[in-house]
Motif scaffolding. Sequence first.
Motif, PDB file in Angstrom:
ATOM      1  N   UNK A  22      -4.536  11.567  -5.130  1.00 12.66           N
ATOM      2  CA  UNK A  22      -4.579  11.300  -3.429  1.00 12.66           C
ATOM      3  C   UNK A  22      -3.283  11.962  -2.673  1.00 12.66           C
ATOM      4  N   UNK A  23      -3.549  12.308  -1.558  1.00 15.38           N
ATOM      5  CA  UNK A  23      -2.413  12.872  -0.901  1.00 15.38           C
ATOM      6  C   UNK A  23      -1.436  11.549  -0.329  1.00 15.38           C
ATOM      7  N   UNK A  24      -0.313  11.674   0.067  1.00 14.64           N
ATOM      8  CA  UNK A  24       0.647  10.588   0.457  1.00 14.64           C
ATOM      9  C   UNK A  24      -0.207   9.695   1.638  1.00 14.64           C
ATOM     10  N   UNK A  25      -0.865  10.352   2.592  1.00 16.70           N
ATOM     11  CA  UNK A  25      -1.294   9.500   3.538  1.00 16.70           C
ATOM     12  C   UNK A  25      -2.488   8.369   2.966  1.00 16.70           C
ATOM     13  N   UNK A  26      -3.127   8.855   2.074  1.00 17.36           N
ATOM     14  CA  UNK A  26      -4.339   8.288   1.227  1.00 17.36           C
ATOM     15  C   UNK A  26      -3.451   7.044   0.625  1.00 17.36           C
ATOM     16  N   UNK A  27      -2.303   7.418  -0.138  1.00 17.77           N
ATOM     17  CA  UNK A  27      -1.616   6.400  -0.911  1.00 17.77           C
ATOM     18  C   UNK A  27      -1.230   5.343   0.044  1.00 17.77           C
ATOM     19  N   UNK A  28      -0.551   5.781   1.156  1.00 20.82           N
ATOM     20  CA  UNK A  28      -0.015   4.794   2.147  1.00 20.82           C
ATOM     21  C   UNK A  28      -1.246   3.869   2.692  1.00 20.82           C
ATOM     22  N   UNK A  29      -2.406   4.393   2.922  1.00 19.88           N
ATOM     23  CA  UNK A  29      -3.428   3.612   3.290  1.00 19.88           C
ATOM     24  C   UNK A  29      -3.959   2.750   2.379  1.00 19.88           C
ATOM     25  N   UNK A  30      -3.861   2.958   1.141  1.00 26.14           N
ATOM     26  CA  UNK A  30      -4.334   1.990   0.141  1.00 26.14           C
ATOM     27  C   UNK A  30      -3.488   1.083  -0.279  1.00 26.14           C
ATOM     28  N   UNK A  31      -2.066   1.359   0.209  1.00 21.57           N
ATOM     29  CA  UNK A  31      -0.889   0.214   0.041  1.00 21.57           C
ATOM     30  C   UNK A  31      -1.121  -0.665   0.975  1.00 21.57           C
ATOM     31  N   UNK A  32      -1.384  -0.219   2.442  1.00 15.07           N
ATOM     32  CA  UNK A  32      -1.682  -1.139   3.392  1.00 15.07           C
ATOM     33  C   UNK A  32      -2.863  -2.162   3.443  1.00 15.07           C
ATOM     34  N   UNK A  33      -3.928  -1.596   2.633  1.00 19.37           N
ATOM     35  CA  UNK A  33      -5.170  -2.133   2.586  1.00 19.37           C
ATOM     36  C   UNK A  33      -4.909  -3.198   1.353  1.00 19.37           C
ATOM     37  N   UNK A  34      -4.177  -2.814   0.420  1.00 20.58           N
ATOM     38  CA  UNK A  34      -3.851  -3.802  -0.462  1.00 20.58           C
ATOM     39  C   UNK A  34      -3.065  -4.996  -0.046  1.00 20.58           C
ATOM     40  N   UNK A  35      -2.222  -4.839   0.765  1.00 24.98           N
ATOM     41  CA  UNK A  35      -1.218  -5.956   1.664  1.00 24.98           C
ATOM     42  C   UNK A  35      -2.295  -6.445   2.484  1.00 24.98           C
ATOM     43  N   UNK A  36      -3.270  -6.225   3.126  1.00 20.70           N
ATOM     44  CA  UNK A  36      -4.290  -6.941   3.817  1.00 20.70           C
ATOM     45  C   UNK A  36      -4.797  -7.934   3.099  1.00 20.70           C
ATOM     46  N   UNK A  37      -5.404  -7.432   1.755  1.00 14.86           N
ATOM     47  CA  UNK A  37      -6.052  -8.213   0.980  1.00 14.86           C
ATOM     48  C   UNK A  37      -5.050  -9.226   0.382  1.00 14.86           C
ATOM     49  N   UNK A  38      -4.143  -8.945   0.036  1.00 17.62           N
ATOM     50  CA  UNK A  38      -2.994  -9.969  -0.540  1.00 17.62           C
ATOM     51  C   UNK A  38      -2.779 -10.819   0.491  1.00 17.62           C
ATOM     52  N   UNK A  39      -2.693 -10.618   1.740  1.00 16.92           N
ATOM     53  CA  UNK A  39      -2.541 -11.477   2.967  1.00 16.92           C
ATOM     54  C   UNK A  39      -3.505 -12.404   3.165  1.00 16.92           C
ATOM     55  N   UNK A  40      -4.718 -11.843   3.121  1.00 11.57           N
ATOM     56  CA  UNK A  40      -5.931 -12.693   3.060  1.00 11.57           C
ATOM     57  C   UNK A  40      -5.794 -13.896   2.162  1.00 11.57           C
ATOM     58  N   UNK A  41      -5.485 -13.683   0.852  1.00 14.39           N
ATOM     59  CA  UNK A  41      -5.355 -14.504  -0.140  1.00 14.39           C
ATOM     60  C   UNK A  41      -4.219 -15.451  -0.113  1.00 14.39           C
ATOM     61  N   UNK A  42      -3.157 -14.842   0.441  1.00 11.82           N
ATOM     62  CA  UNK A  42      -1.922 -15.901   0.829  1.00 11.82           C
ATOM     63  C   UNK A  42      -2.554 -16.999   1.731  1.00 11.82           C
ATOM     64  N   UNK A  43      -3.020 -16.447   3.020  1.00 19.42           N
ATOM     65  CA  UNK A  43      -3.740 -17.410   3.668  1.00 19.42           C
ATOM     66  C   UNK A  43      -4.796 -18.518   2.941  1.00 19.42           C
ATOM     67  N   UNK A  44      -5.452 -17.952   2.157  1.00 18.11           N
ATOM     68  CA  UNK A  44      -6.291 -18.565   1.327  1.00 18.11           C
ATOM     69  C   UNK A  44      -5.807 -19.976   0.522  1.00 18.11           C
ATOM     70  N   UNK A  45      -4.670 -19.501  -0.352  1.00 18.77           N
ATOM     71  CA  UNK A  45      -4.016 -20.321  -1.021  1.00 18.77           C
ATOM     72  C   UNK A  45      -3.395 -21.289  -0.096  1.00 18.77           C
ATOM     73  N   UNK A  46      -2.599 -20.916   0.985  1.00 19.50           N
ATOM     74  CA  UNK A  46      -1.978 -21.956   1.874  1.00 19.50           C
ATOM     75  C   UNK A  46      -2.811 -22.524   2.858  1.00 19.50           C
ATOM     76  N   UNK A  47      -4.250 -22.592   2.772  1.00 18.15           N
ATOM     77  CA  UNK A  47      -5.153 -23.143   3.509  1.00 18.15           C
ATOM     78  C   UNK A  47      -4.897 -22.849   4.921  1.00 18.15           C
TER      79      UNK A  47
END
Length: 160
Positions: A22-47
């Motif tokens: 993938x080109x750099x913009x796609x890699x950057x988007x993938x990293x941002x998407x992964x961060x959104x999902x990790x943030x979702x689960x951070x909120x999940x675990x912190x209730x």
Amino acid sequence: MRTLFSLALFCLVLSTTYSQGPNPPEIEAQQRIKQVIETFFDGFHKQDSSIIKSTVADRVVLQTTGKDQEGKTRFREEQFAKFLNSICSIPDSVKFEEKLTSFSIQVDRTMANAWVGYEFWLNNEFSHCGINSFQLVDFDGEWKIIYLIDTRGKAGCMEE
């Protein structure tokens, strides 16, 4: 002749290098998407409903599918407000963790899919595993979850 050969070799190397991933913009988007999902689960675990809400679109859809004890496929949709209430009302005496085990993220323009493996642990004991399939949309530079469906089961979970 040498110049033509050199030019052809250069084009071959360039096209091979370009097609490697993938080109750099796609890699950057993938990293941002992964961060959104990790943030979702951070909120999940912190209730913390405000953290979870920050990761989803206004009309997010939540669904789950799996087999019941008779082996029949079950499918249900859950209201987001009910989901938030159930997570935030888990007593402090109950320890829960959804361990994310893998990520596969595909992006096309303003749409993305993240296929995320998980194991769910309840009071330090394995409960179940499956896949979370997230659909996300880039709303003017901010990725939001619009759809989440997961599978749940016990078979094949802990295999190496």
